[in-house]
Design a protein around this motif. Structure first.
Motif, PDB file in Angstrom:
ATOM      1  N   LEU A   1     -27.017  48.252  24.953  1.00  0.00           N
ATOM      2  CA  LEU A   1     -25.678  48.841  24.917  1.00  0.00           C
ATOM      3  C   LEU A   1     -25.735  50.364  24.845  1.00  0.00           C
ATOM      4  N   ARG A   2     -26.729  50.896  24.132  1.00  0.00           N
ATOM      5  CA  ARG A   2     -26.844  52.360  24.052  1.00  0.00           C
ATOM      6  C   ARG A   2     -27.202  52.978  25.397  1.00  0.00           C
TER       7      ARG A   2
ATOM      8  N   MET B   1     -18.752  42.561  31.792  1.00  0.00           N
ATOM      9  CA  MET B   1     -17.392  43.027  31.515  1.00  0.00           C
ATOM     10  C   MET B   1     -17.401  44.302  30.669  1.00  0.00           C
ATOM     11  N   MET B   2     -18.400  44.433  29.793  1.00  0.00           N
ATOM     12  CA  MET B   2     -18.535  45.670  29.016  1.00  0.00           C
ATOM     13  C   MET B   2     -18.855  46.836  29.955  1.00  0.00           C
ATOM     14  N   ARG B   3     -19.693  46.558  30.932  1.00  0.00           N
ATOM     15  CA  ARG B   3     -20.051  47.599  31.902  1.00  0.00           C
ATOM     16  C   ARG B   3     -18.814  48.051  32.681  1.00  0.00           C
ATOM     17  N   LEU B   4     -17.989  47.085  33.084  1.00  0.00           N
ATOM     18  CA  LEU B   4     -16.771  47.432  33.812  1.00  0.00           C
ATOM     19  C   LEU B   4     -15.804  48.205  32.922  1.00  0.00           C
ATOM     20  N   ALA B   5     -15.715  47.816  31.643  1.00  0.00           N
ATOM     21  CA  ALA B   5     -14.840  48.531  30.718  1.00  0.00           C
ATOM     22  C   ALA B   5     -15.289  49.985  30.574  1.00  0.00           C
ATOM     23  N   ALA B   6     -16.604  50.191  30.459  1.00  0.00           N
ATOM     24  CA  ALA B   6     -17.132  51.549  30.349  1.00  0.00           C
ATOM     25  C   ALA B   6     -16.878  52.333  31.626  1.00  0.00           C
ATOM     26  N   LEU B   7     -17.083  51.680  32.771  1.00  0.00           N
ATOM     27  CA  LEU B   7     -16.885  52.332  34.062  1.00  0.00           C
ATOM     28  C   LEU B   7     -15.420  52.712  34.280  1.00  0.00           C
ATOM     29  N   MET B   8     -14.501  51.811  33.854  1.00  0.00           N
ATOM     30  CA  MET B   8     -13.068  52.049  34.053  1.00  0.00           C
ATOM     31  C   MET B   8     -12.418  52.794  32.897  1.00  0.00           C
TER      32      MET B   8
ATOM     33  N   SER C   1     -23.827  39.276  23.175  1.00  0.00           N
ATOM     34  CA  SER C   1     -23.332  40.394  23.991  1.00  0.00           C
ATOM     35  C   SER C   1     -23.957  40.349  25.380  1.00  0.00           C
ATOM     36  N   ASP C   2     -25.099  39.638  25.499  1.00  0.00           N
ATOM     37  CA  ASP C   2     -25.693  39.444  26.825  1.00  0.00           C
ATOM     38  C   ASP C   2     -24.692  38.802  27.783  1.00  0.00           C
ATOM     39  N   TYR C   3     -23.886  37.874  27.263  1.00  0.00           N
ATOM     40  CA  TYR C   3     -22.917  37.172  28.109  1.00  0.00           C
ATOM     41  C   TYR C   3     -21.746  38.080  28.505  1.00  0.00           C
ATOM     42  N   ILE C   4     -21.406  39.017  27.637  1.00  0.00           N
ATOM     43  CA  ILE C   4     -20.245  39.892  27.906  1.00  0.00           C
ATOM     44  C   ILE C   4     -20.642  41.116  28.731  1.00  0.00           C
ATOM     45  N   LYS C   5     -21.923  41.380  28.833  1.00  0.00           N
ATOM     46  CA  LYS C   5     -22.408  42.647  29.403  1.00  0.00           C
ATOM     47  C   LYS C   5     -21.721  43.053  30.705  1.00  0.00           C
TER      48      LYS C   5
ATOM     49  N   GLU D   1     -17.729  33.830  26.540  1.00  0.00           N
ATOM     50  CA  GLU D   1     -17.765  35.267  26.282  1.00  0.00           C
ATOM     51  C   GLU D   1     -17.456  36.110  27.520  1.00  0.00           C
ATOM     52  N   LEU D   2     -17.980  35.720  28.678  1.00  0.00           N
ATOM     53  CA  LEU D   2     -17.738  36.502  29.895  1.00  0.00           C
ATOM     54  C   LEU D   2     -16.246  36.555  30.207  1.00  0.00           C
ATOM     55  N   ALA D   3     -15.583  35.395  30.165  1.00  0.00           N
ATOM     56  CA  ALA D   3     -14.142  35.359  30.428  1.00  0.00           C
ATOM     57  C   ALA D   3     -13.381  36.137  29.362  1.00  0.00           C
ATOM     58  N   MET D   4     -13.820  36.023  28.114  1.00  0.00           N
ATOM     59  CA  MET D   4     -13.179  36.778  27.038  1.00  0.00           C
ATOM     60  C   MET D   4     -13.241  38.278  27.320  1.00  0.00           C
TER      61      MET D   4
END
Length: 433
Positions: free
Chosen positions: A253-254, A215-222, A209-213, A182-185
């Motif tokens: 996530l919220r 990358m999700m944070r970076l997506a939100a930041l960028m 989603s714990d594993y993706i967190k 998930e993290l790499a995905m």
């Protein structure tokens, strides 16, 4: 690097030996070179050691000249590319039109006038399945749509039918096998969004989603518009047990800035979630979807696109109380309203598929949906109650999870943990006494 490229049969690993703080005699090779400022004395010593003689905050003519030469070379390359691209557009107008559609950020807006896209479900259906149907409608409207799952496509319902899987042999494939990583995905999804020309989505079970967190944070930041399809959204996962039943993930996530979290209650709200995800070019979106079937509810396209709306209103202008729910708990809340109505208690039910969208609405609209004068409020969601305080206040109550789930059929767990029309009605009854 050239030797590595030349070997086409095996992967290559290049080790680069570095030393932290290189050039600063007092700090070289020490952790303090990273964790502390160098200080004026060490900075001057490093400059002398590296042969840097320019005054602070100045750039030498030699550096300017070097960058000017690089800029001229880059401009030449860009001019050549632009000329090639203009020639290509003229020779291949059909391909050029498709190229433009791939980069058209407004392509998804076509679905606003497509009634079939917003059609309600004909029978109770899980939102993961509703999402799968929508993906297969969107693939013909948004040709840049491309994505897949962390080895869970059959469960996540994320496969585009009649489309190949991307591989070395099929570079035109739109489905992707990300594997159980998930993290790499998530990182790959971010890279696709940064590259442009493709509209990326990735998928897994919501608890993962714990594993993706990160990358999700970076997506939100960028401000990357990656869509996360997160299925099996609650204790409704059932027999898989508490390890697979997300409890705190909605709150997690919220709490993430610039992340839209959409938990739809039916087909119309699921369509609104997908539309929101693809229409917003500056935010990632998490679509949180059920494994179990959803009740048929009187949803609203316009309301869902505002993140929160009155789905079942009271007869009174000012209701006795308000029940606020998301996802599979909206149907339960409407049924609870009907129980209370038989007792003369007149309550309103609000569907809140996306708190982030609701918060973007005007104060007037938010007051219409959740009038401040109504203090008897109950939040109903099969997850942690963390974050619901802003809507239910000091006088409200929450029918939410207080601990982890358990292993049993979904219906058994919903009854055990209080997600029934009777318990929701009883909770509101307690506030109205």
């Amino acid at each position: 690097i050239e030797a590595a490229k030349a070997d086409t049969e095996r992967p290559s690993f290049i080790t680069v030996h570095t030393q932290i703080g290189y050039g600063c005699p007092a700090k070289q090779g020490k952790a303090s070179a990273h964790g502390e400022p160098l200080g004026e004395e060490n900075l001057q010593a490093a400059k002398e050691n590296l042969g840097w003689t320019s005054e602070p905050f100045t750039v030498s003519d030699e550096v300017y000249a070097d960058y000017a030469a690089k800029a001229a070379k880059g401009q030449e390359a860009e001019d050549q590319w632009n000329a090639m691209f203009a020639e290509w557009r003229e020779k291949f107008p059909a391909a050029a039109a498709l190229h433009d559609k791939f980069y058209d950020k407004d392509a998804v807006k076509a679905v606003l006038k497509d009634e079939s896209f917003w059609a309600p479900a004909e029978k109770p259906t899980a939102s993961r399945a509703l999402s799968g149907n929508i993906i297969n409608k969107l693939k013909d409207i948004v040709p840049s749509l491309m994505g897949g799952s962390a080895d869970l496509a059959p469960s996540n319902k994320t496969e585009m039918k009649d489309e190949e899987f991307f591989s070395k042999e099929s570079r035109s494939g739109r489905n992707m096998h990300f594997g159980v990583r998930e993290l790499a995905m998530g990182a790959i999804g971010n890279g696709m969004a940064l590259h442009g020309g493709v509209t990326a989505y990735v998928a897994t079970f919501f608890v993962f989603s714990d594993y993706i967190k990160p990358m999700m944070r970076l997506a939100a930041l960028m401000k990357l518009p990656v869509t996360y399809v997160l299925t099996h959204d609650s204790i409704g996962v059932g027999e898989d047990g508490p390890t697979h039943e997300p409890i705190e993930q909605l709150a997690m996530l919220r709490s993430l800035p610039n992340m839209q979290v959409f938990r739809p209650a039916d087909a119309v709200e699921t369509a609104a979630g997908w539309y929101t995800a693809l229409a917003d070019t500056d935010s990632p979106t998490a679509l949180v979807l059920t494994r179990q079937n959803l009740d048929i509810v009187p949803s609203s396209r316009e309301g869902a696109l505002k993140g929160g709306y009155v789905i079942a209103d009271a007869a009174k202008e000012v209701p006795d109380g308000i029940i606020i729910a998301t996802g599979s708990e909206v149907g339960i809340s409407i049924a609870a309203k009907e129980i209370l109505a038989q007792e003369g208690k007149d309550v309103r039910v609000v569907s809140m598929p996306c708190m982030e969208l609701f918060e973007q609405q005007s104060d007037e609209y938010k007051e219409q949906v959740l009038p401040k004068a109504v203090r008897a409020r109950v939040a109903v969601e099969a997850g942690s109650d963390f974050g619901w305080g802003r809507y239910i206040g000091l006088d409200g109550a929450a029918v939410c999870m207080k601990g982890f789930g358990a292993s049993a059929p979904a219906a058994t767990l919903f009854k055990k943990f209080g997600f029934t029309k009777e318990n929701v009605a009883d909770t509101m009854r307690g506030l109205l006494q």
